[in-house]
Design a protein around this motif. Structure first.
Motif: not given
Lengths: 116, 110
Positions: A37, A40-42
């Protein structure tokens, strides 16, 4: 309660260096996964491992990445020559033989990798 | 290839209000998962939905699955500050791996 443990919790490395992230899956589990990850992302799939071999890998999992079960218990992710874009949180997960039926997949606390 | 989309991406809501997070997936999936993630932390499993029409509830959170519509929802009832986190759904296709959604960052305002 059994849990998946990961070490180190945080590693800072210079670009181009090799990094090994370690995972101790839950005893008797047979399915192992690495996800990452970026901040701040998936959560992205990297690789799955079953019966002591890779069962699937993503496009992210290129020749710079490798996985091993060196001693039958630990499950490691090696990045041979780190790049800045490898900076991320790496999660290990394990599942028992019937995890696909029960849905129970256990994630570790993650290893944060920072590449400078 | 399985794709999983969530909306909204960001949600700011007042305490005491109700809201729903939506999770759509692109192909037939056998399982649907909901996870909570606090900043800098791991993924905490909330729900595993195993069949069409499945509904599970834990406290102020309720998840449901409609496999025909390829839609899962996570409903928050009377939100409290402790529920502030990022929520991810993830779908399992036949290839034995989870595909995660984009995440919904939920902020509960007092």
């Amino acid at each position: 309660e059994p849990e998946v443990t990961q070490t180190p919790s945080h590693q800072v490395t210079q670009m181009g260096q090799e990094v090994i992230l370690r995972c101790v899956p839950i005893s008797n589990h047979l399915y192992f996964y690495w996800y990452r990850q970026i901040l701040g992302q998936k959560v992205e799939f990297l690789v799955s491992f079953y019966n002591n071999e890779i069962s699937e890998k993503s496009e992210i999992f290129d020749d710079q990445f490798s996985v091993e079960r060196p001693d039958g218990s630990n499950f490691t992710l090696k990045i041979r020559s780190t790049k800045l874009e490898d900076s991320a949180m790496y999660f290990c997960a394990s599942g028992a033989l019937r995890w696909l039926a029960t849905g129970e997949l256990f994630f570790g606390e993650g290893s944060r990798l920072t590449v400078l | 290839e399985l794709k999983v989309e969530q909306n909204p991406l960001f949600l700011s809501m007042q305490e005491g209000k109700n809201y729903t997070i939506y999770c759509n997936y692109s192909t037939t999936s056998d399982r649907l998962y909901w996870y909570r993630q606090d900043p800098g932390k791991s993924l905490e499993s909330l729900f595993v939905l195993l069949s069409n029409g499945a509904v599970k509830q834990e406290g102020r959170l309720m998840a449901s699955l409609d496999t025909k519509a390829r839609l899962s929802t996570l409903h928050i009832t009377a939100a409290v500050h402790d529920l502030s986190a990022t929520y991810f759904c993830a779908a399992l296709a036949g290839n034995e791996k989870l595909t995660f959604g984009t995440g919904t960052r939920l902020t509960i305002i007092p």
